[in-house]
Design a protein around this motif. Sequence first.
Motif, PDB file in Angstrom:
ATOM      1  N   UNK A  42       0.862  -1.180   0.000  1.00 18.90           N
ATOM      2  CA  UNK A  42       0.000   0.000   0.000  1.00 18.90           C
ATOM      3  C   UNK A  42       0.900   1.233   0.000  1.00 18.90           C
ATOM      4  N   UNK A  43       0.934   1.916  -1.135  1.00 26.64           N
ATOM      5  CA  UNK A  43       1.828   3.050  -1.322  1.00 26.64           C
ATOM      6  C   UNK A  43       1.068   4.333  -0.997  1.00 26.64           C
ATOM      7  N   UNK A  44       1.617   5.104  -0.087  1.00 25.70           N
ATOM      8  CA  UNK A  44       1.006   6.374   0.311  1.00 25.70           C
ATOM      9  C   UNK A  44       1.559   7.469  -0.592  1.00 25.70           C
ATOM     10  N   UNK A  45       0.655   8.182  -1.252  1.00 24.86           N
ATOM     11  CA  UNK A  45       1.040   9.225  -2.209  1.00 24.86           C
ATOM     12  C   UNK A  45       0.569  10.580  -1.703  1.00 24.86           C
ATOM     13  N   UNK A  46       1.489  11.513  -1.465  1.00 27.74           N
ATOM     14  CA  UNK A  46       1.087  12.890  -1.147  1.00 27.74           C
ATOM     15  C   UNK A  46       0.773  13.662  -2.427  1.00 27.74           C
ATOM     16  N   UNK A  47       0.570  14.967  -2.287  1.00 27.17           N
ATOM     17  CA  UNK A  47       0.257  15.789  -3.457  1.00 27.17           C
ATOM     18  C   UNK A  47       1.420  15.841  -4.435  1.00 27.17           C
ATOM     19  N   UNK A  48       2.644  15.765  -3.949  1.00 29.65           N
ATOM     20  CA  UNK A  48       3.835  15.763  -4.807  1.00 29.65           C
ATOM     21  C   UNK A  48       4.857  14.825  -4.193  1.00 29.65           C
ATOM     22  N   UNK A  49       5.556  14.077  -5.064  1.00 23.81           N
ATOM     23  CA  UNK A  49       6.533  13.105  -4.580  1.00 23.81           C
ATOM     24  C   UNK A  49       7.613  12.961  -5.640  1.00 23.81           C
ATOM     25  N   UNK A  50       8.858  12.786  -5.204  1.00 25.37           N
ATOM     26  CA  UNK A  50       9.964  12.595  -6.132  1.00 25.37           C
ATOM     27  C   UNK A  50       9.986  11.150  -6.635  1.00 25.37           C
ATOM     28  N   UNK A  51      10.697  10.971  -7.750  1.00 28.17           N
ATOM     29  CA  UNK A  51      10.800   9.632  -8.344  1.00 28.17           C
ATOM     30  C   UNK A  51      11.527   8.680  -7.399  1.00 28.17           C
ATOM     31  N   UNK A  52      12.583   9.163  -6.743  1.00 28.56           N
ATOM     32  CA  UNK A  52      13.337   8.308  -5.834  1.00 28.56           C
ATOM     33  C   UNK A  52      12.476   7.879  -4.644  1.00 28.56           C
ATOM     34  N   UNK A  53      11.728   8.819  -4.091  1.00 30.03           N
ATOM     35  CA  UNK A  53      10.875   8.481  -2.952  1.00 30.03           C
ATOM     36  C   UNK A  53       9.769   7.511  -3.371  1.00 30.03           C
ATOM     37  N   UNK A  54       9.235   7.700  -4.569  1.00 33.80           N
ATOM     38  CA  UNK A  54       8.217   6.777  -5.059  1.00 33.80           C
ATOM     39  C   UNK A  54       8.788   5.369  -5.215  1.00 33.80           C
ATOM     40  N   UNK A  55      10.006   5.266  -5.738  1.00 32.22           N
ATOM     41  CA  UNK A  55      10.640   3.954  -5.876  1.00 32.22           C
ATOM     42  C   UNK A  55      10.889   3.311  -4.513  1.00 32.22           C
ATOM     43  N   UNK A  56      11.293   4.112  -3.546  1.00 33.48           N
ATOM     44  CA  UNK A  56      11.534   3.559  -2.210  1.00 33.48           C
ATOM     45  C   UNK A  56      10.242   3.038  -1.590  1.00 33.48           C
ATOM     46  N   UNK A  57       9.152   3.747  -1.772  1.00 31.73           N
ATOM     47  CA  UNK A  57       7.900   3.315  -1.169  1.00 31.73           C
ATOM     48  C   UNK A  57       7.347   2.064  -1.847  1.00 31.73           C
ATOM     49  N   UNK A  58       7.688   1.843  -3.106  1.00 28.60           N
ATOM     50  CA  UNK A  58       7.257   0.634  -3.797  1.00 28.60           C
ATOM     51  C   UNK A  58       8.270  -0.502  -3.669  1.00 28.60           C
ATOM     52  N   UNK A  59       9.425  -0.237  -3.033  1.00 33.26           N
ATOM     53  CA  UNK A  59      10.508  -1.221  -2.925  1.00 33.26           C
ATOM     54  C   UNK A  59      10.961  -1.655  -4.321  1.00 33.26           C
TER      55      UNK A  59
END
Length: 882
Positions: A301-318
């Motif tokens: 379950x990936x938590x998405x704020x209003x804006x997120x960087x590509x690196x942070x998105x990759x970390x949250x998805x493992x």
Amino acid sequence: MSEGNEQDAGKGRLSLRPAGRMEVGRTVDAGSVRQSFSHGRSKVVQVEVRKKRAPGPGAAPGAPAPGGAAPATARPAGGAGGRPGPGGRALTATELAARQRALVEQQREAAKRDAERREQEKISILSAAEEARRREEEARRAAEEEARSKAEEEARVRAEEEARRAAEAADAAARTAAPVARTDEEPRRAARPTPAAAPPAPPAGETLRLRARVVEEEEEARPVRRTGPGGAMAPRKPPVVAPKKGLDDRRRAGRIDVLAAIEGEDDRVRSLASVRRQRERERRQAELERLRSDQVKVVREVILPDAITVQELANRMAARGPDVIKALMKMGVMATITQSLDADTAELVVQEFGHKVKRVSEDDVEIGLEGEVDAVLDLIPRPPVVTVMGHVDHGKTSLLDALRATDVASGEAGGITQHIGAYNVALPNGSSITFIDTPGHEAFTAMRSRGASVTDIVVLVVAADDGVMPQTIEAIRHAKAADAPIIVAINKMDKPDANPNRVRQELLKYEIVVEEMGGETQDVEVSATQRTGIDKLEEAILLQAELLDLKANPDRAAEGSVIESRLDRGRGPVATVLVQKGTLFQGDIVVAGAEWGRVRAMLDDRAQQMKYAPPSTPVEILGLGGVPAAGEAFVVVDNEGRAREISEFRQRKLREKAAGVMTAARGTLDEMLARIQAGAQKEVALVIKADMQGSSEAIEATVTKLAHEEVRVRVLLSAVGQITESDIQLARASNAVIVAFNVRATSQAREMAQRDGVDIRYYSIIYDVADDVEKLVRGKVAPKARERFLGYAEIRKVFDITKTGKVAGCMITEGLVKRGAGVRLLRDGVVIHTGELTQLKRFKDDVREVARGYECGLSFANFNDLREGDVVECFEIEMVPG
């Protein structure tokens, strides 16, 4: 020669029997053992094993038993011991003693071995069950190993059979393609051994021995090139390999020679080791594929704020960053690892990777900030919070002084309260009441509103000699909006003109019905200066609090409201807060509005240190990072990270709001230029610095109301604290006036203000601030032209003069007529001309003015349509300040 060798061998042989003993009845068995060493060296060693001598059938009864000592009575008496020695000689006494000692030692060793044997038998009996289990386990493992070996052998046989068939097919194809026969082909094929039929599979126990035998046969089957006589190379003969277990003979044919390669007779197949390696690779690959298929994909379950960087998105998805970038490129989005993505794009990427999406907003940082609803069992009674409200100078602070036995009113500038004060009063019966004193001046509406929002009971102070006043009405509205019960305190009963009944009658207009008039509102007649009626007021407050059943849970994180805040020169930001829920401890992390900090110290209303503050307790806290806005809620959080996150979010919202207000106020550039050209862009810029947050809010609200339709009042800065150099620079850049309310400028700021010509005005009473700002506003308003009526003149006769034109002979009926004044010509009550009066004569003389009741001659500029009976209205224009 052979006899000599045998003799030499006999000499070099090691022996344990005495020399010269006959071979008959020997007790030693000889044998030879070959020892192998490195580099092909070996050695033969002769080994002899001695046997125990057994008594013969004709032995005497007194002969010694094997291994035992002979009794002394059995010894012969003759010679040296009576026993023959080597070569038939008798033994000496020394030899007999040595043999006797050897026999005794032998008996000891025998006894010791018997004891060890018996101990070993005991151990073996005890471990019989364990040994049985071990043997069963070994049997089971052996059976499994045999089954596995049998399966591998069958698979190998099948593979070799298939390889053999494939080789035969290749040979048939080669023979068909090359029809030319060779002379030596048939002999060679005849000499080639024919593979026999495969024998039956050996039993499982013979598998290891068969493998060893196959390896030996392969080693023997390798061709060896030998040189013939004269050093010539002997022709190589094809190896003859006996067929074994149905395996293809061509697999062991060895290396191919040049002749076989030219003639195409390469009948070799893959070796057994190669086949085994291939099968091992296939088995590993199949096992890996099976593991991959069995592995369950982890769905996050990936938590998405209003804006997120590509690196942070990759970390949250493992996931790997390059994989996320590839997914974005497939969607047509070119992004780097540090680039920010909007929530919609990030959601598509998360769905592409097969995860679940949970959208959150920036406002979610405040979710869960306020605690849960308290259980009824956790609530305990708490002191009531009482707000004292009323009109200015009706005695609110004096009444609180009487309750606290202190004198605060004398310290207020002008005798009026300009700050919110929070006090805790301990009563003789052990209970306590928290009082909040609010200003009564009209400028402090926001403070009264904040005081009413945090209160339980409102004490409405009305002067008996003054009655209900405008701020009294406003206080009633605030109390009703907060749904707080009202207790009317009729003050100044010591004055001779006090009339409490008039106060009660006036309160009826605002739906305040006291108990004496059949209502539910309590009223108490008091005198703050004479200290009369104070005990009755306390009883009324406690009675009302008991009816309200005020309770709170002290065992939770503290929550409350900021009553007042200021910037102290020595202590930094200081906030007066009211704890409404829980208990506030020293060291707690507090978020108050857009500011946060750790509570370094807590002081009560008498400046005494406190370690904790229970519910309904007003305290001053030190340690905040800035001055929070008065009226903001404060709450205790768990850690500094959460506090910093909430504070940054609120500060960002405030900046965005301020930027939006400034943009809306400025408008577009064209609109601003149009206002400047029209002369409408006039303003009075102010920088407000006050000692308390509430005072700065009140001054800002007051000066904003003084704006004119042509001149607006713009507050550049409204803050708390002393005047600094940055304030001077801001005022100089905007040509603003600095309003200092109960604060002073630093020495550097004073020097800069004198050098740059910045006006700093110091105040301690809010009335003076309002008056001076109003003068500034009026000074910038342009003067207005106002028409002033002078009089009427009636035309009696019209004269036509050649050089001058028409001249009207008039009678002044009202007021007077001046030369150079403006005139209107009225005909039948309708204005037909507006102009100026060029000539005013009486008889033949020019005069400046003519009063009522006199005749005169009038001449108008550029107008000759004069008739008898018309009325001339005379007026003049004067400029008055706006």
